[in-house]
Design a protein around this motif. Structure first.
Motif, PDB file in Angstrom:
ATOM      1  N   ARG A  24       0.844  -1.211   0.000  1.00 50.34           N
ATOM      2  CA  ARG A  24       0.000   0.000   0.000  1.00 50.34           C
ATOM      3  C   ARG A  24       0.868   1.246   0.000  1.00 50.34           C
ATOM      4  O   ARG A  24       0.580   2.231  -0.681  1.00 50.34           O
ATOM      5  N   ARG A  25       1.932   1.189   0.790  1.00 51.62           N
ATOM      6  CA  ARG A  25       2.786   2.364   0.931  1.00 51.62           C
ATOM      7  C   ARG A  25       3.686   2.562  -0.283  1.00 51.62           C
ATOM      8  O   ARG A  25       3.760   3.649  -0.840  1.00 51.62           O
ATOM      9  N   GLU A  26       4.336   1.480  -0.692  1.00 52.90           N
ATOM     10  CA  GLU A  26       5.421   1.625  -1.664  1.00 52.90           C
ATOM     11  C   GLU A  26       5.061   1.220  -3.086  1.00 52.90           C
ATOM     12  O   GLU A  26       5.599   1.781  -4.028  1.00 52.90           O
ATOM     13  N   ARG A  27       4.210   0.227  -3.239  1.00 56.75           N
ATOM     14  CA  ARG A  27       3.904  -0.267  -4.587  1.00 56.75           C
ATOM     15  C   ARG A  27       2.407  -0.535  -4.721  1.00 56.75           C
ATOM     16  O   ARG A  27       1.976  -1.686  -4.834  1.00 56.75           O
ATOM     17  N   PRO A  28       1.620   0.531  -4.733  1.00 63.00           N
ATOM     18  CA  PRO A  28       0.158   0.362  -4.711  1.00 63.00           C
ATOM     19  C   PRO A  28      -0.393  -0.335  -5.956  1.00 63.00           C
ATOM     20  O   PRO A  28      -1.512  -0.832  -5.927  1.00 63.00           O
ATOM     21  N   VAL A  29       0.410  -0.366  -7.030  1.00 64.63           N
ATOM     22  CA  VAL A  29       0.053  -1.204  -8.183  1.00 64.63           C
ATOM     23  C   VAL A  29       1.200  -2.193  -8.321  1.00 64.63           C
ATOM     24  O   VAL A  29       2.263  -1.869  -8.849  1.00 64.63           O
TER      25      VAL A  29
END
Ligand code: HEM
Length: 397
Positions: A24-29
């Motif tokens: 969620r924080r770093e790589r939301p996709v």
């Protein structure tokens, strides 16, 4: 440090939250090699994708049969793409038509009428079990009332309930959880036997309609629905009713016992059920296919890619649920979880699922106020791509 999802590992279902937080924080996709899918983990993105069926298509999204071997596919023949016309697996306009038909069976009045039946089923079960003082909650308490309720709703005769239950379990394993090749073939046999059974049930209701779901759907064949659609609807609703609610109930009871929140005071039951669905959801998310290139947070999801909308992560998104890993029985917005999905495919059985959870908590809390976990008994989850449920839960009272 965990780098990708892994449905063959226990943590995938039991404790994915540190990993999901990082995504969620770093790589939301996130592009998951293991799942062969892009994964959306933020609440806002998951909700927006559910709400945008033109770009996030459901067509074929449930048919995870690509994990089937060639031999299994040959055995299944035309049924290899089972579920291809199931309501959750299609887009408008087919979806609109199917959904309209199914909804006829889930009116608020029809759902409310099931409460007394469900209460009775729970009371009867406890009449039998209470003197024993202990049980496996999953195998002996959680499933039976839901299975019986769903069977009656569908119109499965009582004598066939055990048969149907065994086969539903098999086809769930075949299509929705990874299996070794030999096991796939066994499960495929079981699945074909089951389809044959449902076919016969439909034929018998066509001749002699009763007051049940099968008769109502069968009466729509030709006008609104095809025969295959009806068979798939019955099969999947048997699964929806047999599996998801008991899984959610098992997760819920485990959580409440661990939190020292048993029995739940009647006025808190409804919110406690929502908070348990939020924190230990029985559904981990839904798959979709990207219809066009979809740019999001600096990544482009290419047209045709598979996308997992992680409701499990959304339910732990700290921007919507402060201190998401804490269980708060009176969390004000607990019911904003997306465990029933959202948008046009929002779970048609959500009201019935909620009713069952609340009723079960009410009856169990009253009849077994001293319920507790058996100290030292292991707690294990089933392995699955899309569901969270326990394999067993030793309890005593
Ligand atoms: C706690 C229990 C349950 C959970 C967590 C759950 C979860 C879900 C989710 C996440 C979806 C959306 C799928 C998607 O958008 O791709 C869904 C759809 C659906 N559910 Fe449930 N469900 C539950 C209980 C039930 C019950 C009891 C029934 C029926 C008796 C049911 C029948 C359905 C059907 C027919 C759909 C497809 C709706 C559509 O595509 O328009 N579910 N469910």
């Amino acid at each position: 440090m965990i780098e990708d999802f892994d449905v063959t590992s226990d943590w995938h279902v039991a404790a994915p939250y540190d990993f999901l937080r990082r995504l969620r924080r770093e790589r939301p996709v996130f592009r998951s090699e293991h799942l062969g899918a892009y994964v959306l983990t933020r609440y806002a993105d998951v909700r927006a994708a559910y709400g945008d069926p033109r770009r996030f298509s459901s067509e074929g999204s449930l048919t995870i049969s690509r994990s089937l071997t060639r031999e299994t596919r040959e055995k299944l023949g035309e049924h290899g793409s089972f579920l291809s016309s199931f309501v959750a697996n299609v887009d408008p306009p087919d979806h609109t038509r199917l959904r309209r038909s199914v909804s006829k069976a889930f009116t608020p009045r029809a759902v409310a009428a099931m409460e007394q039946q469900f209460r009775r089923l729970n009371e009867d079960l406890l009449d039998r079990l209470e003197p024993r003082g202990s049980a496996d909650f999953v195998g002996e308490i959680g499933h039976e009332p839901s299975i019986k309720l769903t069977a009656r709703f569908i119109g499965v005769p009582e004598a066939d309930e055990a048969f149907v239950q065994a086969h539903v379990k098999d086809w769930f394993q075949l299509f929705l959880s990874p299996q070794p090749p030999e096991r796939q073939l066994e499960l495929a046999d079981s699945f074909l036997t089951y389809l044959d059974y449902v076919d016969r049930l439909v034929a018998s209701r066509a001749k002699d309609p009763q007051d049940d779901f099968t008769s109502l759907m069968t009466s729509l064949i030709g006008a609104e629905l095809t025969h295959r659609e009806v068979v798939e609807l019955i099969s999947t609703i048997l699964l929806g009713g047999n599996d998801t609610v008991p899984n959610q109930l098992g997760n819920t009871v485990l959580r409440l016992l661990r939190e020292g929140a048993w029995p739940v005071p009647p006025e808190l039951v409804a919110n406690a059920a929502e908070e348990c669905m939020r924190i230990d959801g029985a559904s981990l998310g839904s798959f979709r296919y990207a219809v066009t290139d979809i740019p999001l947070h600096g990544v482009t999801i290419p047209a045709g890619a598979l996308v997992l909308l992680s409701t499990d992560s959304a339910a732990h998104d700290e921007s919507v649920f402060p201190e998401p890993e804490r269980f708060l029985i009176d969390r004000p917005n607990a019911a904003e979880h997306l465990v029933f999905g959202y948008g046009i495919h929002f779970c048609v059985g959500a009201a019935l699922g909620r009713l069952q959870l609340r009723t079960a908590l009410d009856v169990l809390g009253r009849r077994l106020p001293g319920l507790r976990l058996v100290p030292g008994a292991p707690v294990a989850h089933r392995r699955s791509i899309v569901g969270r449920g326990l394999t067993s839960l030793a309890v005593e009272w």
